[in-house]
Motif scaffolding. Structure first.
Motif: not given
Length: 283
Positions: A250-277
């Motif tokens: 999970c902590r890897d995703l905090i440093d590499d959050a740009f992968f969520l952009d590669h997946l086409g995840i919206s900013e609203v959903r991205k924020t929710k995912i990162l908050n959970e992580i």
């Protein structure tokens, strides 16, 4: 389908097909590990207890408790699904090897994954090589993507022979550190004979709940190193994409959050995912 009270002898069916008696305390312990408050745990226990019936599966009990936890707080559900999340690191064992290397790294080891070591007879590709305090250990990881499959005695028998071959060559050369230990790590459990043989031959065995109070589940909770697969918000496709990019923790995703952009995840959903992580990592 006849419901029965908690005071009755309730048989539940495990993933292996075995029937065992339901234990309220085991369910309470698993809910407590989620971090949920005592009153939340008690409410969920009352609900699940009211829905029990003879022959209910452990999967059904798990799914119901998981859904109730998720209604309370996502991070509770994430921690509760830890065991299942480890299975989701599959279908190959490669992410699991990196996950074990991460557990060792955050315990103070320097680690390498997939190293080829020369043995006295033949060379061996070793899952994890770890160095700490002037000593070296090698760990072999036995990953199962299905519940109910335990490691029998053949596993430590095989790995003991590999360790013996590597150590014989290692001891004959001038390596910087002595090779002092061979580990066998699995995400499931060892049979009694496997544990007996491992102890007799001198291998260190690490499984989901062994050694007691120092198994995988205990180490993960203690270090806060949750796999990305615990997320309740990421889809299976998204998790597999991240794993393929070596985003294991999970902590890897905090440093590499740009992968969520590669997946086409919206900013609203991205924020929710990162908050959970972040909440998981902070806890």
């Amino acid at each position: 389908m006849q419901k029965v009270s908690i005071e009755s002898d309730i048989d539940i069916v495990k993933s292996s097909g075995d029937r065992v008696k339901f234990s309220l305390e085991k369910l309470r312990a698993s809910l407590n590990r989620s971090g949920a408050e005592k009153d939340v745990v008690n409410r969920i226990l009352d609900t699940v207890r009211d829905e029990l019936y003879q022959g209910i599966s452990t999967t059904e009990i798990y799914n119901r408790a998981y859904a109730l936890l998720k209604k309370e707080k996502n991070c509770y559900a994430s921690k509760y699904k830890l065991k299942k999340a480890i299975y989701e690191l599959g279908p190959t064992g490669f992410p699991f090897e990196h996950f074990i290397a991460a557990l060792l790294k955050y315990s103070g080891y320097e680690t390498q994954v997939g190293e080829v070591l020369v043995g006295h007879c033949v060379s061996h590709e070793i899952d994890v090589v770890a160095h700490k305090d002037g000593e070296t250990l090698i760990a072999e990881c036995k990953f199962h993507s299905e519940e109910g499959r335990n490691c029998n005695v053949k596993v430590p028998l095989y790995i003991a022979s590999r360790f013996k071959d590597v150590k014989k060559h290692w001891d004959s050369k001038s390596y910087k550190t002595p090779l002092t230990a061979g580990w066998v790590v699995t995400n499931t459990r060892f049979t009694k004979d496997a544990l007996k043989y491992g102890k007799c031959i001198g291998l260190y065995l690490l499984s989901w709940d062994y050694p007691k109070n120092d198994g995988l589940k205990d180490r993960i909770d203690r270090l806060g190193l949750y796999p990305i697969t615990v997320s309740t918000l990421l889809t299976n496709r998204e998790k597999q994409f991240l794993l393929s990019r070596d985003v294991i923790l999970c902590r890897d995703l905090i440093d590499d959050a740009f992968f969520l952009d590669h997946l086409g995840i919206s900013e609203v959903r991205k924020t929710k995912i990162l908050n959970e992580i972040k909440q998981l990592c902070d806890d």
